[in-house]
Design a protein around this motif. Structure first.
Motif, PDB file in Angstrom:
ATOM      1  N   ALA A 295       0.844  -1.194   0.000  1.00  0.00           N
ATOM      2  CA  ALA A 295       0.000   0.000   0.000  1.00  0.00           C
ATOM      3  C   ALA A 295       0.879   1.242   0.000  1.00  0.00           C
ATOM      4  O   ALA A 295       1.650   1.470   0.937  1.00  0.00           O
ATOM      5  N   GLU A 296       0.756   2.035  -1.031  1.00  0.00           N
ATOM      6  CA  GLU A 296       1.505   3.291  -1.120  1.00  0.00           C
ATOM      7  C   GLU A 296       0.775   4.368  -0.340  1.00  0.00           C
ATOM      8  O   GLU A 296      -0.433   4.563  -0.490  1.00  0.00           O
ATOM      9  N   ARG A 297       1.495   5.079   0.517  1.00  0.00           N
ATOM     10  CA  ARG A 297       0.859   6.162   1.254  1.00  0.00           C
ATOM     11  C   ARG A 297       0.536   7.311   0.308  1.00  0.00           C
ATOM     12  O   ARG A 297       1.388   7.711  -0.497  1.00  0.00           O
ATOM     13  N   VAL A 298      -0.679   7.853   0.410  1.00  0.00           N
ATOM     14  CA  VAL A 298      -1.127   8.860  -0.557  1.00  0.00           C
ATOM     15  C   VAL A 298      -1.484  10.192   0.103  1.00  0.00           C
ATOM     16  O   VAL A 298      -2.148  11.028  -0.499  1.00  0.00           O
ATOM     17  N   THR A 299      -1.043  10.389   1.356  1.00  0.00           N
ATOM     18  CA  THR A 299      -1.297  11.657   2.041  1.00  0.00           C
ATOM     19  C   THR A 299       0.018  12.282   2.463  1.00  0.00           C
ATOM     20  O   THR A 299       1.058  11.631   2.515  1.00  0.00           O
ATOM     21  N   ILE A 300      -0.053  13.577   2.806  1.00  0.00           N
ATOM     22  CA  ILE A 300       1.121  14.313   3.267  1.00  0.00           C
ATOM     23  C   ILE A 300       0.947  14.652   4.744  1.00  0.00           C
ATOM     24  O   ILE A 300      -0.159  14.590   5.281  1.00  0.00           O
ATOM     25  N   GLY A 301       2.048  15.026   5.392  1.00  0.00           N
ATOM     26  CA  GLY A 301       1.980  15.374   6.803  1.00  0.00           C
ATOM     27  C   GLY A 301       1.997  14.134   7.686  1.00  0.00           C
ATOM     28  O   GLY A 301       2.233  13.012   7.238  1.00  0.00           O
ATOM     29  N   GLU A 302       1.735  14.333   8.985  1.00  0.00           N
ATOM     30  CA  GLU A 302       1.722  13.226   9.926  1.00  0.00           C
ATOM     31  C   GLU A 302       0.529  12.311   9.662  1.00  0.00           C
ATOM     32  O   GLU A 302      -0.580  12.781   9.425  1.00  0.00           O
ATOM     33  N   PRO A 303       0.739  10.996   9.695  1.00  0.00           N
ATOM     34  CA  PRO A 303      -0.390  10.075   9.497  1.00  0.00           C
ATOM     35  C   PRO A 303      -1.341  10.111  10.696  1.00  0.00           C
ATOM     36  O   PRO A 303      -0.926  10.397  11.824  1.00  0.00           O
ATOM     37  N   TYR A 304      -2.594   9.832  10.445  1.00  0.00           N
ATOM     38  CA  TYR A 304      -3.600   9.756  11.496  1.00  0.00           C
ATOM     39  C   TYR A 304      -3.748   8.320  11.969  1.00  0.00           C
ATOM     40  O   TYR A 304      -3.670   7.377  11.184  1.00  0.00           O
ATOM     41  N   LYS A 305      -3.983   8.156  13.259  1.00  0.00           N
ATOM     42  CA  LYS A 305      -4.337   6.852  13.805  1.00  0.00           C
ATOM     43  C   LYS A 305      -5.814   6.885  14.185  1.00  0.00           C
ATOM     44  O   LYS A 305      -6.288   7.842  14.815  1.00  0.00           O
ATOM     45  N   GLU A 306      -6.552   5.857  13.791  1.00  0.00           N
ATOM     46  CA  GLU A 306      -7.974   5.758  14.104  1.00  0.00           C
ATOM     47  C   GLU A 306      -8.164   4.682  15.168  1.00  0.00           C
ATOM     48  O   GLU A 306      -7.684   3.558  15.021  1.00  0.00           O
ATOM     49  N   ARG A 307      -8.883   5.007  16.219  1.00  0.00           N
ATOM     50  CA  ARG A 307      -9.045   4.076  17.347  1.00  0.00           C
ATOM     51  C   ARG A 307      -9.715   2.773  16.912  1.00  0.00           C
ATOM     52  O   ARG A 307      -9.262   1.685  17.259  1.00  0.00           O
ATOM     53  N   THR A 308     -10.796   2.891  16.142  1.00  0.00           N
ATOM     54  CA  THR A 308     -11.488   1.680  15.694  1.00  0.00           C
ATOM     55  C   THR A 308     -10.559   0.794  14.880  1.00  0.00           C
ATOM     56  O   THR A 308     -10.491  -0.423  15.079  1.00  0.00           O
ATOM     57  N   ALA A 309      -9.825   1.392  13.946  1.00  0.00           N
ATOM     58  CA  ALA A 309      -8.907   0.618  13.117  1.00  0.00           C
ATOM     59  C   ALA A 309      -7.837  -0.063  13.963  1.00  0.00           C
ATOM     60  O   ALA A 309      -7.436  -1.204  13.677  1.00  0.00           O
ATOM     61  N   SER A 310      -7.371   0.600  15.001  1.00  0.00           N
ATOM     62  CA  SER A 310      -6.336   0.018  15.855  1.00  0.00           C
ATOM     63  C   SER A 310      -6.828  -1.252  16.533  1.00  0.00           C
ATOM     64  O   SER A 310      -6.117  -2.261  16.593  1.00  0.00           O
ATOM     65  N   VAL A 311      -8.051  -1.223  17.044  1.00  0.00           N
ATOM     66  CA  VAL A 311      -8.606  -2.406  17.708  1.00  0.00           C
ATOM     67  C   VAL A 311      -8.884  -3.511  16.691  1.00  0.00           C
ATOM     68  O   VAL A 311      -8.582  -4.685  16.919  1.00  0.00           O
ATOM     69  N   ILE A 312      -9.455  -3.136  15.546  1.00  0.00           N
ATOM     70  CA  ILE A 312      -9.725  -4.110  14.483  1.00  0.00           C
ATOM     71  C   ILE A 312      -8.440  -4.829  14.088  1.00  0.00           C
ATOM     72  O   ILE A 312      -8.396  -6.067  13.956  1.00  0.00           O
ATOM     73  N   TRP A 313      -7.367  -4.072  13.936  1.00  0.00           N
ATOM     74  CA  TRP A 313      -6.126  -4.663  13.441  1.00  0.00           C
ATOM     75  C   TRP A 313      -5.339  -5.395  14.504  1.00  0.00           C
ATOM     76  O   TRP A 313      -4.577  -6.324  14.206  1.00  0.00           O
ATOM     77  N   ASP A 314      -5.507  -5.050  15.761  1.00  0.00           N
ATOM     78  CA  ASP A 314      -4.929  -5.879  16.811  1.00  0.00           C
ATOM     79  C   ASP A 314      -5.582  -7.266  16.796  1.00  0.00           C
ATOM     80  O   ASP A 314      -4.923  -8.275  17.050  1.00  0.00           O
ATOM     81  N   ALA A 315      -6.874  -7.298  16.475  1.00  0.00           N
ATOM     82  CA  ALA A 315      -7.563  -8.587  16.357  1.00  0.00           C
ATOM     83  C   ALA A 315      -7.114  -9.339  15.113  1.00  0.00           C
ATOM     84  O   ALA A 315      -6.801 -10.537  15.167  1.00  0.00           O
ATOM     85  N   LEU A 316      -7.060  -8.651  13.975  1.00  0.00           N
ATOM     86  CA  LEU A 316      -6.684  -9.315  12.723  1.00  0.00           C
ATOM     87  C   LEU A 316      -5.253  -9.852  12.757  1.00  0.00           C
ATOM     88  O   LEU A 316      -4.948 -10.862  12.112  1.00  0.00           O
ATOM     89  N   ASP A 317      -4.379  -9.215  13.510  1.00  0.00           N
ATOM     90  CA  ASP A 317      -2.999  -9.688  13.601  1.00  0.00           C
ATOM     91  C   ASP A 317      -2.912 -11.092  14.211  1.00  0.00           C
ATOM     92  O   ASP A 317      -1.911 -11.780  14.023  1.00  0.00           O
ATOM     93  N   ALA A 318      -3.970 -11.500  14.917  1.00  0.00           N
ATOM     94  CA  ALA A 318      -3.983 -12.833  15.532  1.00  0.00           C
ATOM     95  C   ALA A 318      -4.703 -13.865  14.665  1.00  0.00           C
ATOM     96  O   ALA A 318      -4.794 -15.028  15.053  1.00  0.00           O
ATOM     97  N   ILE A 319      -5.201 -13.443  13.499  1.00  0.00           N
ATOM     98  CA  ILE A 319      -6.031 -14.308  12.654  1.00  0.00           C
ATOM     99  C   ILE A 319      -5.334 -14.563  11.327  1.00  0.00           C
ATOM    100  O   ILE A 319      -4.920 -13.619  10.648  1.00  0.00           O
ATOM    101  N   ASP A 320      -5.218 -15.828  10.948  1.00  0.00           N
ATOM    102  CA  ASP A 320      -4.570 -16.181   9.690  1.00  0.00           C
ATOM    103  C   ASP A 320      -5.549 -16.294   8.527  1.00  0.00           C
ATOM    104  O   ASP A 320      -5.137 -16.281   7.364  1.00  0.00           O
ATOM    105  N   SER A 321      -6.833 -16.430   8.799  1.00  0.00           N
ATOM    106  CA  SER A 321      -7.833 -16.629   7.749  1.00  0.00           C
ATOM    107  C   SER A 321      -7.918 -15.416   6.827  1.00  0.00           C
ATOM    108  O   SER A 321      -7.563 -14.296   7.212  1.00  0.00           O
ATOM    109  N   ASN A 322      -8.406 -15.662   5.603  1.00  0.00           N
ATOM    110  CA  ASN A 322      -8.599 -14.566   4.646  1.00  0.00           C
ATOM    111  C   ASN A 322      -9.846 -13.775   5.031  1.00  0.00           C
ATOM    112  O   ASN A 322     -10.971 -14.267   4.916  1.00  0.00           O
TER     113      ASN A 322
END
Length: 220
Positions: free
Chosen positions: A92-119
């Motif tokens: 994934a190529e970053r397409v924005t300028i400046g400091e990146p934003y962190k989204e709380r929902t995305a952080s929790v979603i991805w902490d879960a996905l990091d433990a899952i191997d399924s597609n």
């Protein structure tokens, strides 16, 4: 419908007080051709997904200004965009300028996905970023007309990638899933925002039989 036809339809989608990351470019944060890059990545993701056995589509509500507005990826902010792409052997190529934003929902979603191997494919009931009038960098819930449009697109996505089950992240997604795909096994989990992180993690852990250790340490 092919991935190219699907993304072409998304490009043409418009609604009042909405940002379409596949056809619009943010004058404040986006680099030149950000919309084209986001659209190409989504098309590549879909091209990979239709060739694989997809465990599930996790369905949220709509894109947020800190996450999908910038990445073009549902439930995914800039800190996790490459992790999502890498799961499909893409970048994934970053397409924005400046400091990146962190989204709380995305952080929790991805902490879960990091433990899952399924597609797992990520999507929303409404695939654009709806915002308050006069404030592009805000979030609002999609309206009934937008929901109908989004459900048509979600139905096409389900037919295209053929997941074995659907995971509704929150109440809005639950009602939409029951309308567009009543024959596919579906499960509802708590949305991780507004104090729902702990319940979301418990439910995902149970559905996938995994331990999501780092989040548990943070939340308990």
């Amino acid at each position: 419908m092919t991935p190219k036809e699907f993304t072409k339809r998304l490009t043409k989608l418009k609604s009042i007080n909405c940002f379409n990351p596949y056809s619009d470019t943010c004058s404040v944060y986006d680099v030149k051709s950000a919309n084209t890059i986001r659209r190409a990545l989504l098309e590549d993701l879909l091209s990979k997904a239709i060739k694989l056995d997809i465990d599930s589509i996790w369905v949220g509500r709509d894109l947020g200004y800190r996450g999908g507005r910038r990445t073009g990826l549902a439930l995914t902010d800039e800190f996790h965009a490459n992790a999502y792409a890498n799961r499909w052997e893409l970048d994934a190529e970053r397409v924005t300028i400046g400091e990146p934003y962190k989204e709380r929902t995305a952080s929790v979603i991805w902490d879960a996905l990091d433990a899952i191997d399924s597609n797992v494919f990520l999507w929303n009931v409404f695939p654009l970023h709806p915002h308050e009038p006069g404030n592009s960098f805000s979030n609002r819930s999609h309206n009934s007309q937008e929901r109908r449009i989004g459900e048509e697109i979600l139905s096409e996505l389900v037919r295209m990638i053929k997941p074995r089950r659907l995971i509704a992240v929150g109440n809005d997604a639950t009602s939409s899933i029951s309308r567009i795909a009543p024959s596919i096994p579906a499960f509802k989990v708590r949305h991780p925002s507004y104090g729902g992180q702990t319940e979301f993690i418990h439910q995902i852990s149970g559905l996938y039989g995994v331990q999501i250790g780092r989040v548990q340490q943070e939340l308990f």
